[in-house]
Design a protein around this motif. Structure first.
Motif, PDB file in Angstrom:
ATOM      1  N   ALA A  88      -3.126  -2.064  -1.976  1.00  0.00           N
ATOM      2  CA  ALA A  88      -4.706  -1.700  -1.926  1.00  0.00           C
ATOM      3  C   ALA A  88      -5.170  -0.253  -1.530  1.00  0.00           C
ATOM      4  O   ALA A  88      -6.039   0.156  -2.206  1.00  0.00           O
ATOM      5  CB  ALA A  88      -5.487  -2.889  -1.142  1.00  0.00           C
ATOM      6  N   LEU A  89      -4.661   0.048  -0.435  1.00  0.00           N
ATOM      7  CA  LEU A  89      -4.829   1.461   0.100  1.00  0.00           C
ATOM      8  C   LEU A  89      -4.507   2.589  -1.014  1.00  0.00           C
ATOM      9  O   LEU A  89      -5.353   3.445  -1.318  1.00  0.00           O
ATOM     10  CB  LEU A  89      -4.469   1.750   1.548  1.00  0.00           C
ATOM     11  N   ASP A  90      -3.343   2.296  -1.480  1.00  0.00           N
ATOM     12  CA  ASP A  90      -2.806   3.602  -2.504  1.00  0.00           C
ATOM     13  C   ASP A  90      -3.768   3.340  -3.693  1.00  0.00           C
ATOM     14  O   ASP A  90      -4.217   4.352  -4.222  1.00  0.00           O
ATOM     15  CB  ASP A  90      -1.537   3.133  -2.803  1.00  0.00           C
ATOM     16  N   ALA A  91      -4.265   2.062  -4.118  1.00  0.00           N
ATOM     17  CA  ALA A  91      -4.999   1.826  -5.256  1.00  0.00           C
ATOM     18  C   ALA A  91      -6.495   2.630  -5.046  1.00  0.00           C
ATOM     19  O   ALA A  91      -7.190   3.314  -5.690  1.00  0.00           O
ATOM     20  CB  ALA A  91      -5.494   0.509  -5.536  1.00  0.00           C
ATOM     21  N   LEU A  92      -7.015   2.509  -3.661  1.00  0.00           N
ATOM     22  CA  LEU A  92      -8.021   3.213  -3.263  1.00  0.00           C
ATOM     23  C   LEU A  92      -7.881   4.803  -3.383  1.00  0.00           C
ATOM     24  O   LEU A  92      -8.816   5.503  -3.778  1.00  0.00           O
ATOM     25  CB  LEU A  92      -8.599   3.068  -1.770  1.00  0.00           C
ATOM     26  N   TYR A  93      -6.853   5.379  -2.731  1.00  0.00           N
ATOM     27  CA  TYR A  93      -6.709   6.792  -2.680  1.00  0.00           C
ATOM     28  C   TYR A  93      -6.795   7.246  -4.314  1.00  0.00           C
ATOM     29  O   TYR A  93      -7.178   8.299  -4.666  1.00  0.00           O
ATOM     30  CB  TYR A  93      -5.356   7.204  -2.206  1.00  0.00           C
ATOM     31  N   ALA A  94      -5.971   6.463  -4.934  1.00  0.00           N
ATOM     32  CA  ALA A  94      -6.032   6.754  -6.647  1.00  0.00           C
ATOM     33  C   ALA A  94      -7.441   6.842  -7.292  1.00  0.00           C
ATOM     34  O   ALA A  94      -7.661   7.650  -8.023  1.00  0.00           O
ATOM     35  CB  ALA A  94      -5.020   5.734  -7.362  1.00  0.00           C
ATOM     36  N   GLU A 137      -9.349  -7.157  -3.481  1.00  0.00           N
ATOM     37  CA  GLU A 137     -10.241  -8.120  -4.248  1.00  0.00           C
ATOM     38  C   GLU A 137     -11.189  -7.331  -5.135  1.00  0.00           C
ATOM     39  O   GLU A 137     -11.156  -7.424  -6.394  1.00  0.00           O
ATOM     40  CB  GLU A 137     -11.038  -8.867  -3.370  1.00  0.00           C
ATOM     41  N   CYS A 138     -11.443  -6.046  -4.587  1.00  0.00           N
ATOM     42  CA  CYS A 138     -12.398  -5.224  -5.350  1.00  0.00           C
ATOM     43  C   CYS A 138     -11.476  -4.412  -6.404  1.00  0.00           C
ATOM     44  O   CYS A 138     -12.331  -4.140  -7.319  1.00  0.00           O
ATOM     45  CB  CYS A 138     -12.909  -4.149  -4.466  1.00  0.00           C
ATOM     46  N   LEU A 139     -10.482  -4.195  -6.000  1.00  0.00           N
ATOM     47  CA  LEU A 139      -9.767  -3.290  -7.189  1.00  0.00           C
ATOM     48  C   LEU A 139      -8.669  -3.811  -8.025  1.00  0.00           C
ATOM     49  O   LEU A 139      -7.887  -3.215  -8.797  1.00  0.00           O
ATOM     50  CB  LEU A 139      -8.931  -2.037  -6.450  1.00  0.00           C
ATOM     51  N   GLY A 140      -8.691  -5.179  -7.752  1.00  0.00           N
ATOM     52  CA  GLY A 140      -7.677  -5.948  -8.567  1.00  0.00           C
ATOM     53  C   GLY A 140      -6.289  -5.747  -8.520  1.00  0.00           C
ATOM     54  O   GLY A 140      -5.622  -5.458  -9.365  1.00  0.00           O
ATOM     55  N   THR A 141      -5.828  -5.697  -7.238  1.00  0.00           N
ATOM     56  CA  THR A 141      -4.389  -5.364  -6.866  1.00  0.00           C
ATOM     57  C   THR A 141      -4.046  -6.210  -5.870  1.00  0.00           C
ATOM     58  O   THR A 141      -4.813  -6.979  -5.131  1.00  0.00           O
ATOM     59  CB  THR A 141      -4.418  -3.902  -6.716  1.00  0.00           C
ATOM     60  N   LYS A 142      -2.877  -5.967  -5.159  1.00  0.00           N
ATOM     61  CA  LYS A 142      -2.325  -6.667  -4.240  1.00  0.00           C
ATOM     62  C   LYS A 142      -2.613  -6.163  -2.924  1.00  0.00           C
ATOM     63  O   LYS A 142      -2.572  -4.916  -3.052  1.00  0.00           O
ATOM     64  CB  LYS A 142      -0.724  -6.865  -4.183  1.00  0.00           C
ATOM     65  N   PRO A 143      -2.895  -6.942  -1.868  1.00  0.00           N
ATOM     66  CA  PRO A 143      -3.148  -6.236  -0.434  1.00  0.00           C
ATOM     67  C   PRO A 143      -2.117  -5.030  -0.280  1.00  0.00           C
ATOM     68  O   PRO A 143      -2.643  -4.140   0.196  1.00  0.00           O
ATOM     69  CB  PRO A 143      -3.193  -7.350   0.516  1.00  0.00           C
ATOM     70  N   GLU A 144      -0.817  -5.133  -0.320  1.00  0.00           N
ATOM     71  CA  GLU A 144       0.124  -4.296   0.206  1.00  0.00           C
ATOM     72  C   GLU A 144      -0.158  -3.018  -0.663  1.00  0.00           C
ATOM     73  O   GLU A 144       0.293  -1.812  -0.338  1.00  0.00           O
ATOM     74  CB  GLU A 144       1.402  -4.735  -0.012  1.00  0.00           C
TER      75      GLU A 144
END
Length: 373
Positions: free
Chosen positions: A311-317, A302-309
């Motif tokens: 999301a963690l990779d989006a956070l690392y990026a 929700e915070c990063l505008g991506t799919k849950p699966e």
């Protein structure tokens, strides 16, 4: 389970002058800080307070030798309140000074941690946006004499008040902002996943996480570097909220595994946490893919505008855009250190490991170190 309680009075100010006037600071107060903080922000106010500058006793995170030297110099001084103005090092030292009797050394405090009493009122003014330590009862000291970095906790080590002063972040260097805000984000994640959390602590975890991710995203979109300063008040609040969360629910494996990096190789605390974060999370996901970690993924998505699966990779990026993660070998860590770290962490860091999303064996901890290497 102990009920959620905020033991520290939290106040908010725009400037140190407002805070000093409100608290009527004067000769009975000891300001424990760094000279580079004191000279531009506090000295011109002419408060007449006593001072102690941490850098006189050594650089970096607090060691038993540093704190013992400070305690020795304070034995003959008379002061009622300690005003701790600084980052994690200053805050950790101040908590120890607050509970030390005139004859105490660091080892005495660890040996009698269950009977510590506060000898000085303590007010903390954080000057970074990561520690959250202004609202916790934890002080972390590198016990060089014993070769281990350990937390000291006591109900007497809670600050009486925390003053959140926005302009104290004005001169914060970018790297200190990056490492401290990463530390706050990890506080929020670890307390959110902790089995020892509760519905109230997770409210603070979630609020901190949402605020940090929004601030990071906006800072990156606006060119990075000093762009974060437009959101400094938000980062300061988020750090405080994350402190309230982990003060109740605890930090966990990320912090536990990072401690040897700080103790042996002097990697800054927030950065050492970043080095371990992604690989600890991947191990959590591998061991227990269904559970509270899915709630975290939904929140991140929700915070990063991506799919849950994703999301963690989006956070690392996003973290990499705030501060690029490097392998452990870049900091001089030897491959032969990894089994030693993996063996020592379960022996010395159960205070943290008990808050893990899932239990980790020595073999699994070694796998995490190897992945980060």
């Amino acid at each position: 389970m102990e009920g959620f309680c905020i033991r520290t009075k939290i106040k908010e100010y725009d400037t140190f002058k407002e805070f000093a006037n409100d608290e009527q600071l004067g000769p009975d107060d000891l300001i424990l800080t760094n000279e580079y903080i004191y000279s531009p922000s506090i000295e011109p106010l002419g408060l007449g307070c006593q001072t102690l500058f941490q850098e006189k006793y050594g650089a970096g995170e607090p060691t038993d030798n540093m704190v013992n030297a400070i305690l020795d110099d304070l034995r003959d001084k008379n002061f009622t309140r300690i005003i701790a103005v600084g980052g994690g090092t200053i805050i950790d030292i101040a908590k120890v000074v607050a509970v030390a009797s005139p004859e105490d050394h660091v080892d005495d405090l660890y040996d009698h941690k269950d009977s510590l009493k506060k000898h000085h009122e303590l007010i903390i003014v954080p000057t970074t946006c990561g520690t959250g330590s202004e609202v916790t009862n934890i002080s972390v000291i590198n016990r060089v004499s014993r070769g281990v970095k350990m937390g000291l906790t006591s109900p007497s080590m809670y600050a009486d008040a925390a003053a959140m002063i926005t302009n104290m972040l004005a001169t914060l260097p970018y790297k200190v902002f990056a490492t401290s805000s990463i530390d706050a984000m990890i506080h929020a994640v670890e307390s959110y996943l902790s089995p020892n959390g509760c519905s109230i602590s997770r409210i603070f975890s979630e609020a901190a996480l949402r605020t940090i991710l929004k601030g990071w995203s906006l800072s990156v979109e606006n060119g990075g570097n000093e762009a974060w300063k437009a959101y400094s008040a938000d980062f300061l609040k988020a750090s405080n909220w994350a402190g309230l969360a982990f003060g109740y629910a605890g930090c966990a494996a990320v912090h536990a595994l990072s401690y040897p990096l700080g103790s042996v190789y002097h990697v800054p605390h927030g950065q050492s946490n970043q080095l371990m974060f992604a690989d600890v999370m991947r191990k959590y996901k591998e061991i227990k893919p269904v559970g509270r970690i899915n709630d975290l993924e939904n929140l991140l998505a929700e915070c990063l505008g991506t799919k849950p699966e994703n999301a963690l990779d989006a956070l690392y990026a996003l973290m990499d855009k705030v501060l690029k993660k490097e392998p452990l070998r870049s900091f001089g860590v030897k491959e032969s250190d990894l089994p030693v770290f993996a063996k020592n962490v379960p022996q010395t860091q159960q205070r943290l490991l008990k808050n893990n999303y899932v239990p980790l064996t020595e073999a699994q901890i070694l796998e995490i170190y190897k992945a980060a290497y």
